[in-house]
Design a protein around this motif. Structure first.
Motif, PDB file in Angstrom:
ATOM      1  N   VAL A   1      21.728   9.151  28.857  1.00  0.00           N
ATOM      2  CA  VAL A   1      20.969   9.389  27.625  1.00  0.00           C
ATOM      3  C   VAL A   1      21.886   9.273  26.408  1.00  0.00           C
ATOM      4  O   VAL A   1      21.548   8.620  25.410  1.00  0.00           O
ATOM      5  CB  VAL A   1      20.296  10.781  27.663  1.00  0.00           C
ATOM      6  N   ILE A   2      23.053   9.890  26.492  1.00  0.00           N
ATOM      7  CA  ILE A   2      23.998   9.849  25.366  1.00  0.00           C
ATOM      8  C   ILE A   2      24.416   8.407  25.061  1.00  0.00           C
ATOM      9  O   ILE A   2      24.504   7.994  23.891  1.00  0.00           O
ATOM     10  CB  ILE A   2      25.221  10.730  25.660  1.00  0.00           C
ATOM     11  N   HIS A   3      24.634   7.619  26.115  1.00  0.00           N
ATOM     12  CA  HIS A   3      25.002   6.212  25.927  1.00  0.00           C
ATOM     13  C   HIS A   3      23.915   5.466  25.152  1.00  0.00           C
ATOM     14  O   HIS A   3      24.212   4.721  24.196  1.00  0.00           O
ATOM     15  CB  HIS A   3      25.230   5.542  27.281  1.00  0.00           C
ATOM     16  N   TYR A   4      22.648   5.663  25.536  1.00  0.00           N
ATOM     17  CA  TYR A   4      21.575   4.925  24.879  1.00  0.00           C
ATOM     18  C   TYR A   4      21.225   5.509  23.512  1.00  0.00           C
ATOM     19  O   TYR A   4      20.736   4.778  22.632  1.00  0.00           O
ATOM     20  CB  TYR A   4      20.362   4.808  25.805  1.00  0.00           C
ATOM     21  N   GLU A   5      21.483   6.781  23.308  1.00  0.00           N
ATOM     22  CA  GLU A   5      21.371   7.329  21.954  1.00  0.00           C
ATOM     23  C   GLU A   5      22.382   6.653  21.025  1.00  0.00           C
ATOM     24  O   GLU A   5      22.055   6.306  19.877  1.00  0.00           O
ATOM     25  CB  GLU A   5      21.598   8.843  21.975  1.00  0.00           C
ATOM     26  N   LYS A   6      23.590   6.479  21.527  1.00  0.00           N
ATOM     27  CA  LYS A   6      24.646   5.808  20.740  1.00  0.00           C
ATOM     28  C   LYS A   6      24.284   4.349  20.499  1.00  0.00           C
ATOM     29  O   LYS A   6      24.469   3.818  19.392  1.00  0.00           O
ATOM     30  CB  LYS A   6      25.978   5.923  21.476  1.00  0.00           C
ATOM     31  N   LYS A   7      23.748   3.684  21.523  1.00  0.00           N
ATOM     32  CA  LYS A   7      23.336   2.291  21.376  1.00  0.00           C
ATOM     33  C   LYS A   7      22.221   2.164  20.345  1.00  0.00           C
ATOM     34  O   LYS A   7      22.225   1.235  19.514  1.00  0.00           O
ATOM     35  CB  LYS A   7      22.867   1.737  22.725  1.00  0.00           C
ATOM     36  N   LEU A   8      21.279   3.096  20.381  1.00  0.00           N
ATOM     37  CA  LEU A   8      20.173   3.079  19.427  1.00  0.00           C
ATOM     38  C   LEU A   8      20.684   3.329  18.012  1.00  0.00           C
ATOM     39  O   LEU A   8      20.187   2.735  17.043  1.00  0.00           O
ATOM     40  CB  LEU A   8      19.153   4.146  19.820  1.00  0.00           C
ATOM     41  N   GLU A   9      21.693   4.183  17.897  1.00  0.00           N
ATOM     42  CA  GLU A   9      22.262   4.503  16.592  1.00  0.00           C
ATOM     43  C   GLU A   9      23.054   3.333  16.012  1.00  0.00           C
ATOM     44  O   GLU A   9      22.920   3.001  14.825  1.00  0.00           O
ATOM     45  CB  GLU A   9      23.183   5.723  16.722  1.00  0.00           C
ATOM     46  N   GLU A  10      23.861   2.677  16.846  1.00  0.00           N
ATOM     47  CA  GLU A  10      24.804   1.683  16.335  1.00  0.00           C
ATOM     48  C   GLU A  10      24.297   0.248  16.411  1.00  0.00           C
ATOM     49  O   GLU A  10      24.611  -0.572  15.542  1.00  0.00           O
ATOM     50  CB  GLU A  10      26.119   1.799  17.108  1.00  0.00           C
TER      51      GLU A  10
ATOM     52  N   VAL B   1      14.492  -9.043  14.636  1.00  0.00           N
ATOM     53  CA  VAL B   1      14.192  -7.815  13.888  1.00  0.00           C
ATOM     54  C   VAL B   1      14.714  -6.617  14.671  1.00  0.00           C
ATOM     55  O   VAL B   1      14.197  -6.299  15.755  1.00  0.00           O
ATOM     56  CB  VAL B   1      12.674  -7.650  13.622  1.00  0.00           C
ATOM     57  N   TRP B   2      15.739  -5.975  14.141  1.00  0.00           N
ATOM     58  CA  TRP B   2      16.369  -4.844  14.805  1.00  0.00           C
ATOM     59  C   TRP B   2      16.080  -3.567  14.042  1.00  0.00           C
ATOM     60  O   TRP B   2      16.069  -3.543  12.807  1.00  0.00           O
ATOM     61  CB  TRP B   2      17.888  -5.050  14.895  1.00  0.00           C
ATOM     62  N   ARG B   3      15.848  -2.502  14.800  1.00  0.00           N
ATOM     63  CA  ARG B   3      15.689  -1.174  14.190  1.00  0.00           C
ATOM     64  C   ARG B   3      16.709  -0.251  14.840  1.00  0.00           C
ATOM     65  O   ARG B   3      16.779  -0.166  16.076  1.00  0.00           O
ATOM     66  CB  ARG B   3      14.263  -0.656  14.377  1.00  0.00           C
ATOM     67  N   LYS B   4      17.491   0.425  14.017  1.00  0.00           N
ATOM     68  CA  LYS B   4      18.538   1.283  14.553  1.00  0.00           C
ATOM     69  C   LYS B   4      18.610   2.591  13.795  1.00  0.00           C
ATOM     70  O   LYS B   4      17.950   2.789  12.778  1.00  0.00           O
ATOM     71  CB  LYS B   4      19.880   0.576  14.522  1.00  0.00           C
ATOM     72  N   GLY B   5      19.473   3.499  14.298  1.00  0.00           N
ATOM     73  CA  GLY B   5      19.597   4.826  13.695  1.00  0.00           C
ATOM     74  C   GLY B   5      18.291   5.588  13.829  1.00  0.00           C
ATOM     75  O   GLY B   5      17.582   5.483  14.830  1.00  0.00           O
ATOM     76  N   LYS B   6      17.945   6.351  12.794  1.00  0.00           N
ATOM     77  CA  LYS B   6      16.696   7.112  12.819  1.00  0.00           C
ATOM     78  C   LYS B   6      15.487   6.194  12.925  1.00  0.00           C
ATOM     79  O   LYS B   6      14.479   6.547  13.549  1.00  0.00           O
ATOM     80  CB  LYS B   6      16.596   7.985  11.572  1.00  0.00           C
ATOM     81  N   ASP B   7      15.597   5.022  12.335  1.00  0.00           N
ATOM     82  CA  ASP B   7      14.504   4.053  12.424  1.00  0.00           C
ATOM     83  C   ASP B   7      14.345   3.547  13.852  1.00  0.00           C
ATOM     84  O   ASP B   7      13.229   3.264  14.308  1.00  0.00           O
ATOM     85  CB  ASP B   7      14.776   2.887  11.469  1.00  0.00           C
ATOM     86  N   GLY B   8      15.462   3.443  14.585  1.00  0.00           N
ATOM     87  CA  GLY B   8      15.396   3.045  15.986  1.00  0.00           C
ATOM     88  C   GLY B   8      14.739   4.110  16.849  1.00  0.00           C
ATOM     89  O   GLY B   8      13.942   3.801  17.743  1.00  0.00           O
ATOM     90  N   VAL B   9      15.070   5.370  16.573  1.00  0.00           N
ATOM     91  CA  VAL B   9      14.426   6.487  17.279  1.00  0.00           C
ATOM     92  C   VAL B   9      12.927   6.465  17.021  1.00  0.00           C
ATOM     93  O   VAL B   9      12.112   6.641  17.932  1.00  0.00           O
ATOM     94  CB  VAL B   9      15.041   7.823  16.841  1.00  0.00           C
ATOM     95  N   ALA B  10      12.559   6.234  15.768  1.00  0.00           N
ATOM     96  CA  ALA B  10      11.140   6.173  15.411  1.00  0.00           C
ATOM     97  C   ALA B  10      10.449   5.008  16.113  1.00  0.00           C
ATOM     98  O   ALA B  10       9.305   5.126  16.562  1.00  0.00           O
ATOM     99  CB  ALA B  10      10.992   6.041  13.896  1.00  0.00           C
ATOM    100  N   ALA B  11      11.162   3.855  16.231  1.00  0.00           N
ATOM    101  CA  ALA B  11      10.575   2.691  16.900  1.00  0.00           C
ATOM    102  C   ALA B  11      10.266   3.001  18.360  1.00  0.00           C
ATOM    103  O   ALA B  11       9.199   2.633  18.883  1.00  0.00           O
ATOM    104  CB  ALA B  11      11.531   1.503  16.809  1.00  0.00           C
ATOM    105  N   LEU B  12      11.197   3.689  19.031  1.00  0.00           N
ATOM    106  CA  LEU B  12      10.994   4.060  20.426  1.00  0.00           C
ATOM    107  C   LEU B  12       9.772   4.958  20.566  1.00  0.00           C
ATOM    108  O   LEU B  12       8.950   4.781  21.474  1.00  0.00           O
ATOM    109  CB  LEU B  12      12.242   4.762  20.961  1.00  0.00           C
ATOM    110  N   ARG B  13       9.640   5.906  19.661  1.00  0.00           N
ATOM    111  CA  ARG B  13       8.481   6.817  19.676  1.00  0.00           C
ATOM    112  C   ARG B  13       7.185   6.050  19.405  1.00  0.00           C
ATOM    113  O   ARG B  13       6.151   6.326  20.023  1.00  0.00           O
ATOM    114  CB  ARG B  13       8.671   7.897  18.614  1.00  0.00           C
ATOM    115  N   GLU B  14       7.238   5.111  18.472  1.00  0.00           N
ATOM    116  CA  GLU B  14       6.025   4.355  18.125  1.00  0.00           C
ATOM    117  C   GLU B  14       5.541   3.525  19.306  1.00  0.00           C
ATOM    118  O   GLU B  14       4.345   3.395  19.540  1.00  0.00           O
ATOM    119  CB  GLU B  14       6.311   3.434  16.932  1.00  0.00           C
ATOM    120  N   ILE B  15       6.475   2.959  20.051  1.00  0.00           N
ATOM    121  CA  ILE B  15       6.109   2.101  21.182  1.00  0.00           C
ATOM    122  C   ILE B  15       5.642   2.926  22.373  1.00  0.00           C
ATOM    123  O   ILE B  15       4.593   2.644  22.976  1.00  0.00           O
ATOM    124  CB  ILE B  15       7.294   1.215  21.592  1.00  0.00           C
TER     125      ILE B  15
END
Length: 571
Positions: free
Chosen positions: A152-161, A170-184
């Protein structure tokens, strides 16, 4: 102690091996004079839970005609690990079917009376098996297992960076990446969900990694595996995943009801390992004559559904605004949101409640998940030796009128909703020389109530509605004291049905509807009006508001102390 309107008999422990038989009333029957057996019209439900499997045969009114339940082995090879042997799940499931069918015949009913069966299952538990041999490549990783914290920590870091590529370029990362995962998906990154468990398998189990590379790997949740085997395994190669189970993988787009390609890329999965998505109610195949002693040979399998969504259907919470909470190994509160996906801002999950057929629109729900409920009682029984059976927790807890200041944060594998802390540690706090086993037993029951309240507080913030009444089911609800404590701490009325096998009933209703048996139609609740109309018991809050508030504040302090106990690292 809370008051309640009617004392009902105390039902048996959900953890014991059980076999029950009764004759249905007012069911459609004919007499088979050649065999001396009656032919009825019944629906079977195979309930593959976390600690046991059961096969229950219902009539059109949800009277139980016959049933059998068997516990199967649990494996805990390391702290935080929880495994099952997929072949043992299948073996126990088939034995359960045979035992229940034998009792059906002993009662004078022909085996042909079972017209269709459904399957309901523990969700998220992840199974990997060989396309060529049909055999598991490793033990199943159970939904409660928390070994994959570092994944989980690895993929949190991947989502962040790096982020996730939601569209080409079209890439979404950081907080926007977290939001994208939730939206999907409606879900956060967590050890709880199947994709994380599967990724751990690929990274740590050579046989799984090799099968993935050679295109020999099949991935599925428990209903995928059980159905695959019931219809003949490699001889039929039926590889499907039902939509409510798929919604717990962290791979499903809950709008399109298809696995999301950008998430397969994000986690590094081949698309060929995935099952085909199917609805909750349709005929998927027929039982092979080579399984379960041939008792169900040729019988259609018409309902698949995750256990918590099954309980929602079994409680007939089919409309927007209706809610239920099931207390089994864990506890799960689902609030039906109709055809609308509601995004929680307060730690709950957006999930699929059910899909009534392959062409039906999905119905959605908000869910709050508690990883430890009945399993804490099992721990008191099996590990601590405080009680001889699960029902004994209520007797022991009743010896004291309070916990003596003890709080028990049952974070055996972290905390799920609404806290979402995989590093939280189990915590007994407030212990003194005064503390005795009865205090700890009562604190265990209170922990269940506190976590339920935490979820309801979040639902209140998301929906703007204050829950006044909660329908409950599952083995833990058999205890009157447990339900009284729930009402007291929650501050709402708890309604417990007399027939509490809601999970099994839910898959039975979906299966029956698939072949239009008894005129059942999940999309039309009026067709179910005669199903499970037995009485209920109500438990109402009794303690003063100031006492409830003080207890709640103490619980919140205890949770804060348990958080972040185990720190993970990026592997």
């Amino acid at each position: 102690m809370s008051t309640f309107h009617r004392i009902s008999r105390f039902f048996g422990s959900p953890f014991s091996t059980a076999s029950t038989l009764s004759s249905p009333k007012h069911s459609e029957t004919t007499l088979n004079l050649n065999q001396g057996q009656r032919k009825g019209k019944f629906v079977g439900s195979l309930d593959c839970g976390t600690t046991s499997v059961r096969f229950i045969i219902f009539d059109q009114y949800a009277n139980i005609v016959a049933q059998n339940q068997l516990e199967f082995p649990q494996y805990y090879p390391n702290p935080g690990w929880h495994e099952h042997d997929p072949e043992e799940i299948q073996q126990y499931a088939e034995l359960c079917i045979q035992n229940a069918m034998k009792e059906l015949e002993t009662a004078g009913w022909a085996k042909e009376s079972v017209k269709v069966i459904g399957i309901t299952n523990q969700r998220e538990t992840t199974i990997a098996w060989s396309r060529n041999t049909g055999k598991p490549l490793c033990k199943a990783i159970v939904w409660t297992d928390s070994r994959s914290k570092n994944t989980v920590i690895h993929y949190e870091k991947k989502l962040e960076e790096i982020g996730v590529e939601v569209k080409p370029g079209v890439w979404r990362k950081g907080k926007d990446g977290v939001a994208a995962l939730r939206e999907i998906t409606g879900l956060p990154l967590s050890t709880y969900f199947s994709a994380i468990k599967l990724r751990w398998m690929l990274d740590h189990i050579p046989d799984v990694a090799a099968a993935h590379e050679s295109d020999d790997l099949l991935f599925g949740t428990v209903e995928s595996w059980v159905l695959y085997n019931l219809v003949g395994g490699t001889s039929s190669s039926l590889h499907v995943c039902e939509v409510t189970n798929a919604s717990r993988t962290l791979l499903l787009n809950t709008t399109t009801l298809q696995f999301e390609p950008c998430l397969l890329s994000f986690f590094g999965f081949r698309s060929s390992i995935l099952p085909r998505i199917v609805s909750s109610s349709e005929v998927y195949g027929h039982v092979s004559p080579d399984v379960a002693g041939g008792y169900l040979a040729g019988v259609p399998i018409g309902g698949l559904v995750g256990d918590q969504q099954a309980a929602l259907v079994g409680n007939k919470c089919l409309k927007e605004g209706e809610a239920k909470c099931t207390y089994g190994t864990g506890a799960f509160l689902l609030f039906c949101t109709g055809d609308e996906i509601v995004k929680s801002e307060h730690g709950l999950l957006s999930t699929i409640a059910y899909q009534a057929g392959p062409h039906a629109k999905p119905v959605y729900a908000l869910e709050g998940s508690i990883s430890v409920a009945g399993s804490a009682i099992k721990w008191l029984r099996d590990t601590m030796g405080f009680i001889e059976d699960a029902a004994g927790v209520n007797t022991l807890a009743a010896k004291e009128t309070d916990t003596g200041g003890v709080y028990f944060v049952t974070a055996f594998s972290g905390l799920l909703a609404p806290y979402w802390d995989p590093g939280a540690g189990g915590l007994l706090i407030g212990v003194s020389q005064y503390t005795n086993p009865a205090h700890i037993a009562r604190a265990t029951l209170e922990a269940n109530a506190f976590q339920t309240r935490a979820i309801i507080e979040s639902m209140k913030l998301d929906s703007g509605n204050d829950l006044q009444l909660l329908k409950v089911d599952g083995g833990m609800t058999n205890g009157d004291l447990a339900m009284s404590i729930l009402a007291d701490i929650g501050g709402f009325t708890v309604v417990r049905p007399e027939m509490r096998e809601s999970t099994a009933l839910g898959s039975a209703l979906l299966a029956g509807a698939a072949i239009k048996l008894f005129g059942w139609n999940i999309a039309d609740p009026e067709t179910l009006r005669e199903v499970n109309t037995k009485g209920t018991t109500e438990f109402r809050p009794h303690i003063e508001d100031k006492i409830r508030r003080r207890k709640w504040e103490g619980w919140q302090r205890a949770v804060e102390r348990s958080k972040g106990w185990e720190e993970g690292v990026d592997e």
